[in-house]
Design a protein around this motif. Structure first.
Motif, short mmCIF file in Angstrom:
data_model
loop_
_atom_site.label_atom_id
_atom_site.label_comp_id
_atom_site.label_asym_id
_atom_site.label_seq_id
_atom_site.Cartn_x
_atom_site.Cartn_y
_atom_site.Cartn_z
N TYR B 39 -3.85 58.61 59.35
CA TYR B 39 -5.46 59.25 59.61
C TYR B 39 -6.08 59.42 60.61
O TYR B 39 -5.05 58.83 61.62
N PRO B 40 -7.06 60.45 61.03
CA PRO B 40 -7.18 60.84 63.27
C PRO B 40 -7.44 59.42 63.24
O PRO B 40 -7.85 58.27 63.36
N ASN B 41 -6.38 59.38 64.66
CA ASN B 41 -6.44 58.96 65.63
C ASN B 41 -5.61 56.42 64.74
O ASN B 41 -6.05 56.00 65.92
N GLN B 42 -4.72 57.06 64.37
CA GLN B 42 -4.67 56.12 63.66
C GLN B 42 -2.57 56.35 63.51
O GLN B 42 -2.14 57.29 64.05
N GLY B 43 -1.77 55.25 63.82
CA GLY B 43 -0.47 55.83 63.02
C GLY B 43 -0.60 55.81 61.91
O GLY B 43 -0.89 55.65 60.94
N LEU B 44 0.86 56.00 61.38
CA LEU B 44 1.37 55.82 60.08
C LEU B 44 1.71 54.98 58.89
O LEU B 44 2.32 54.52 59.21
N GLN B 45 0.80 55.54 57.81
CA GLN B 45 1.35 54.05 56.69
C GLN B 45 2.04 54.83 55.82
O GLN B 45 1.75 55.99 55.00
N LEU B 46 3.09 53.71 55.41
CA LEU B 46 3.86 54.85 54.30
C LEU B 46 3.31 54.55 52.87
O LEU B 46 2.12 53.31 52.22
#
Lengths: 113, 114
Positions: B39-46
């Motif tokens: 999601y914008p300005n966030q890290g990656l989520q599995l």
């Protein structure tokens, strides 16, 4: 919560300055990874550590980049003499178990003016 | 060497429609395959992962993916899109022996319209 904290979240610097990013994983003695992500691209692998040993470095990691993981806990990524092309999101990740998946921090965004 | 190709840099669907994001991989060794969401300005989520147990993998938020060795594909689907699914999606591959880091595709931006 992925168990990875990164600091600072955003850094603005002038070309030629040095910057350092820090990554704190929730637990020690596992693998820790650094990636770089530019706008519109997927994350690109930079380097990783097994405990304190740096086991692999990408060709993307030029001589201006250095990473450390003293004592196998937190890690730092330093960029010397920054260039505008270094502007990117720098992501840190840890692994867990043998499933291969990585858990990412929220990243440190670097803007080089 | 391993690589991932995501077909379509941008996919647009209507709310309630089927979501299909395409991923093809190349690997000289048996792979682990993953889908991540950002999601914008966030890290990656599995979202989900394939590690050889079952070819149809179910993940969070009703997403699923099917590993097809004959087609070297690992496409991501969701039966009914929700507005909150709008994000960037990345497919990634690694080797099962853990000898390589995750290699990511360039990503697909999913837009959902009402």
């Amino acid at each position: 919560d992925t168990g990875v904290s990164q600091d600072p979240r955003h850094k603005i610097t002038k070309r030629g300055q040095n910057v350092t990013f820090r990554c704190d994983p929730i637990s020690e003695h596992n693998r820790l990874y650094w990636y770089r992500q530019t706008l519109g691209q997927g994350p690109e692998f930079l380097t990783y550590f097994q405990n304190e040993a740096q086991l692999e470095k990408s060709r993307l990691l030029s001589d201006r980049f250095s990473a450390e993981r003293p004592k196998g806990s937190f890690s730092t990524l330093e960029i010397q003499r920054t260039e505008q092309g270094d502007s990117a999101m720098y992501l840190c990740a840890r692994n867990q178990g043998n499933g291969g998946e990585l858990f990412f921090g929220e990243g440190s965004r670097l803007t080089v003016l | 060497a391993q690589s991932v190709t995501q077909l379509g840099s941008h996919v647009s669907v209507s709310e309630g429609a089927l979501v299909l994001l395409r991923c093809n991989y190349s690997s000289s060794v048996p792979p682990y395959l993953f889908w991540y969401v950002q999601y914008p300005n966030q890290g990656l989520q599995l979202l989900l992962k394939y590690t050889s147990a079952a070819t149809l993998v179910k993940g969070i938020n009703d997403f699923e993916a099917e590993f097809k060795k004959s087609e070297t594909s690992f496409h991501l689907t969701k039966p009914s899109a929700h507005m909150s699914d709008a994000a960037e999606y990345f497919c990634a591959v690694s080797s099962r022996d853990g000898g390589t880091a995750l290699i990511f595709g360039k990503g697909t931006t999913l837009s959902v319209s009402s």
